[in-house]
Design a protein around this motif. Structure first.
Motif, PDB file in Angstrom:
ATOM      1  N   UNK A  70       2.851   7.362  -5.878  1.00 54.97           N
ATOM      2  CA  UNK A  70       2.546   7.433  -7.292  1.00 54.97           C
ATOM      3  C   UNK A  70       1.209   6.820  -7.633  1.00 54.97           C
ATOM      4  N   UNK A  71       0.996   6.607  -8.933  1.00 56.15           N
ATOM      5  CA  UNK A  71      -0.287   6.111  -9.429  1.00 56.15           C
ATOM      6  C   UNK A  71      -0.166   4.654  -9.849  1.00 56.15           C
ATOM      7  N   UNK A  72      -1.292   3.936  -9.751  1.00 57.22           N
ATOM      8  CA  UNK A  72      -1.330   2.508 -10.067  1.00 57.22           C
ATOM      9  C   UNK A  72      -2.596   2.175 -10.832  1.00 57.22           C
ATOM     10  N   UNK A  73      -2.489   1.156 -11.661  1.00 57.95           N
ATOM     11  CA  UNK A  73      -3.680   0.628 -12.321  1.00 57.95           C
ATOM     12  C   UNK A  73      -4.502  -0.211 -11.352  1.00 57.95           C
ATOM     13  N   UNK A  74      -3.796  -0.883 -10.429  1.00 58.03           N
ATOM     14  CA  UNK A  74      -4.450  -1.776  -9.467  1.00 58.03           C
ATOM     15  C   UNK A  74      -3.805  -1.569  -8.103  1.00 58.03           C
ATOM     16  N   UNK A  75      -4.621  -1.499  -7.062  1.00 60.53           N
ATOM     17  CA  UNK A  75      -4.119  -1.489  -5.684  1.00 60.53           C
ATOM     18  C   UNK A  75      -4.737  -2.670  -4.948  1.00 60.53           C
ATOM     19  N   UNK A  76      -3.875  -3.509  -4.379  1.00 62.09           N
ATOM     20  CA  UNK A  76      -4.321  -4.632  -3.566  1.00 62.09           C
ATOM     21  C   UNK A  76      -4.065  -4.269  -2.106  1.00 62.09           C
ATOM     22  N   UNK A  77      -5.136  -3.997  -1.371  1.00 64.29           N
ATOM     23  CA  UNK A  77      -5.038  -3.633   0.044  1.00 64.29           C
ATOM     24  C   UNK A  77      -4.950  -4.932   0.854  1.00 64.29           C
ATOM     25  N   UNK A 114      -7.026   7.453  -8.129  1.00 61.75           N
ATOM     26  CA  UNK A 114      -7.971   6.333  -8.229  1.00 61.75           C
ATOM     27  C   UNK A 114      -7.472   5.292  -9.224  1.00 61.75           C
ATOM     28  N   UNK A 115      -7.337   4.044  -8.793  1.00 65.63           N
ATOM     29  CA  UNK A 115      -6.916   2.983  -9.713  1.00 65.63           C
ATOM     30  C   UNK A 115      -8.087   2.485 -10.545  1.00 65.63           C
ATOM     31  N   UNK A 116      -7.773   1.704 -11.569  1.00 68.48           N
ATOM     32  CA  UNK A 116      -8.831   1.067 -12.340  1.00 68.48           C
ATOM     33  C   UNK A 116      -9.489  -0.064 -11.555  1.00 68.48           C
ATOM     34  N   UNK A 117      -8.682  -0.709 -10.681  1.00 71.42           N
ATOM     35  CA  UNK A 117      -9.197  -1.813  -9.876  1.00 71.42           C
ATOM     36  C   UNK A 117      -8.647  -1.694  -8.460  1.00 71.42           C
ATOM     37  N   UNK A 118      -9.495  -1.967  -7.485  1.00 74.61           N
ATOM     38  CA  UNK A 118      -9.098  -1.962  -6.077  1.00 74.61           C
ATOM     39  C   UNK A 118      -9.600  -3.249  -5.439  1.00 74.61           C
ATOM     40  N   UNK A 119      -8.727  -3.874  -4.658  1.00 73.71           N
ATOM     41  CA  UNK A 119      -9.044  -5.159  -4.034  1.00 73.71           C
ATOM     42  C   UNK A 119      -8.750  -5.046  -2.547  1.00 73.71           C
ATOM     43  N   UNK A 120      -9.739  -5.349  -1.721  1.00 71.83           N
ATOM     44  CA  UNK A 120      -9.622  -5.211  -0.270  1.00 71.83           C
ATOM     45  C   UNK A 120      -9.681  -6.600   0.351  1.00 71.83           C
ATOM     46  N   UNK A 121      -8.621  -6.963   1.085  1.00 67.60           N
ATOM     47  CA  UNK A 121      -8.571  -8.274   1.721  1.00 67.60           C
ATOM     48  C   UNK A 121      -9.452  -8.294   2.968  1.00 67.60           C
ATOM     49  N   UNK A 122     -10.417  -9.174   2.961  1.00 63.33           N
ATOM     50  CA  UNK A 122     -11.295  -9.380   4.107  1.00 63.33           C
ATOM     51  C   UNK A 122     -11.005 -10.761   4.669  1.00 63.33           C
ATOM     52  N   UNK A 123     -12.013 -11.422   5.188  1.00 64.76           N
ATOM     53  CA  UNK A 123     -11.887 -12.741   5.798  1.00 64.76           C
ATOM     54  C   UNK A 123     -13.276 -13.330   5.936  1.00 64.76           C
ATOM     55  N   UNK A 173     -13.667  -4.588  -5.192  1.00 65.16           N
ATOM     56  CA  UNK A 173     -14.214  -5.805  -4.605  1.00 65.16           C
ATOM     57  C   UNK A 173     -13.469  -6.174  -3.335  1.00 65.16           C
ATOM     58  N   UNK A 174     -14.125  -6.967  -2.496  1.00 68.22           N
ATOM     59  CA  UNK A 174     -13.522  -7.526  -1.288  1.00 68.22           C
ATOM     60  C   UNK A 174     -13.342  -9.022  -1.479  1.00 68.22           C
ATOM     61  N   UNK A 175     -12.292  -9.567  -0.854  1.00 68.12           N
ATOM     62  CA  UNK A 175     -11.954 -10.979  -1.040  1.00 68.12           C
ATOM     63  C   UNK A 175     -11.725 -11.655   0.301  1.00 68.12           C
ATOM     64  N   UNK A 176     -12.303 -12.833   0.440  1.00 66.71           N
ATOM     65  CA  UNK A 176     -11.938 -13.764   1.512  1.00 66.71           C
ATOM     66  C   UNK A 176     -10.912 -14.722   0.928  1.00 66.71           C
ATOM     67  N   UNK A 199      -7.429 -15.447  -6.032  1.00 63.08           N
ATOM     68  CA  UNK A 199      -8.550 -14.580  -6.414  1.00 63.08           C
ATOM     69  C   UNK A 199      -8.091 -13.146  -6.614  1.00 63.08           C
ATOM     70  N   UNK A 200      -7.185 -12.660  -5.772  1.00 65.24           N
ATOM     71  CA  UNK A 200      -6.689 -11.302  -5.933  1.00 65.24           C
ATOM     72  C   UNK A 200      -5.941 -11.140  -7.253  1.00 65.24           C
ATOM     73  N   UNK A 201      -5.107 -12.126  -7.600  1.00 67.54           N
ATOM     74  CA  UNK A 201      -4.354 -12.062  -8.856  1.00 67.54           C
ATOM     75  C   UNK A 201      -5.318 -12.060 -10.041  1.00 67.54           C
ATOM     76  N   UNK A 202      -6.330 -12.900  -9.984  1.00 67.45           N
ATOM     77  CA  UNK A 202      -7.351 -12.951 -11.040  1.00 67.45           C
ATOM     78  C   UNK A 202      -8.095 -11.625 -11.169  1.00 67.45           C
ATOM     79  N   UNK A 203      -8.530 -11.066 -10.040  1.00 64.21           N
ATOM     80  CA  UNK A 203      -9.235  -9.783 -10.080  1.00 64.21           C
ATOM     81  C   UNK A 203      -8.347  -8.661 -10.596  1.00 64.21           C
ATOM     82  N   UNK A 204      -7.059  -8.752 -10.309  1.00 59.46           N
ATOM     83  CA  UNK A 204      -6.135  -7.694 -10.711  1.00 59.46           C
ATOM     84  C   UNK A 204      -5.809  -7.723 -12.193  1.00 59.46           C
TER      85      UNK A 204
END
Length: 253
Positions: A70-77, A114-123, A173-176, A199-204
């Motif tokens: 389905x569709x999402x406003x935010x996807x946290x990868x 396409x979500x409104x916000x996408x967050x990619x977990x990096x390191x 955005x990407x997040x460490x 940080x992910x919760x804040x960005x979302x």
């Protein structure tokens, strides 16, 4: 209230991220790689709106997940695997680290609406990445699991910045998350899961100007300078072209 998908949410930072988002009143869908992990994710995040199941080490399963989620406003990868031990390959014959950490988020990015916000977990280890797109599966080089992990986390930043550049309707955005006490991070890590998820919760969820700017690499809610290779637009394009070729999934228009 936003509808949010958090991949890899049966444990660790993903579970904490999902729980924190539920606590803020959002409609959160958790994810597990199989039915048992999906049930574990639901049990671990009381109040979650639902669960999706898909093994990110299988292209067929990842495609099916994307097509049914389905569709999402935010996807946290969030989902990812570490680099300890010997080189492992998937059912698709690819390096497990590359497939789970890089190819799977690419496929989900390409196939989900396409979500409104996408967050990619990096390191923070992305700083040591030396991404070799001529040998991304480590078929010719002597296997180095830690380097392969560093490379995959650099690739996640490249993917996040590519999405920001090519999909202006998505804040990407990407997040460490930091070195966090999880199964991957180990008991000796200095950071708590709550710190790792913050940080992910804040960005979302936040509408602060700093939270809705796109095309950045962040830690502790602050923009950081990523590995210089991450800003190389040609390398971003080459990575996406490689992922499209390996997966058979064209980039989102």
């Amino acid at each position: 209230m936003a509808r949010i998908l958090v991949t890899g949410s049966a444990q660790g930072i993903g579970r904490q991220t999902a729980a924190d988002l539920v606590g803020l009143g959002h409609e959160v869908v958790v994810h597990g790689r199989d039915d048992a992990r999906g049930r574990a994710a639901l049990d671990a995040v009381p109040g979650a709106a639902g669960v999706v199941v898909g093994d990110l080490s299988s292209l067929a399963s990842t495609r099916a997940l994307a097509q049914s989620a389905g569709a999402y406003d935010v996807v946290v990868h969030n989902a990812g695997v570490g680099g300890d031990g010997k080189r492992e390959t998937t059912v698709d014959g690819l390096s497990r680290i590359f497939q789970v950490n890089v190819l799977a988020p690419y496929v989900l990015t390409a196939l989900l609406p396409a979500p409104q916000r996408a967050i990619y977990l990096s390191s923070g280890l992305q700083a040591s990445g030396r991404l070799d797109l001529d040998d991304p599966q480590w078929e010719r080089r002597r296997w180095d699991g830690m380097q392969a992990y560093c490379d995959s986390k650099l690739a996640d930043v490249l993917l996040a910045l590519w999405v920001a550049r090519r999909s202006p309707g998505t804040v990407s955005n990407a997040v460490d998350p930091g070195w966090i006490r999880t199964a991957m991070g180990g008991r000796g890590a200095p950071g708590s899961p709550e710190e790792g998820a913050d940080t992910q919760v804040w960005l979302a969820t936040s509408d602060e100007p700093a939270a809705v700017a796109s095309g950045r690499y962040l830690k502790g809610r602050r923009e950081q300078q990523p590995n210089p290779a991450a800003r190389d637009e040609r390398l971003q394009d080459r990575l996406v072209e490689l992922c499209a070729r390996l997966s058979g999934v064209a980039p989102a228009a």
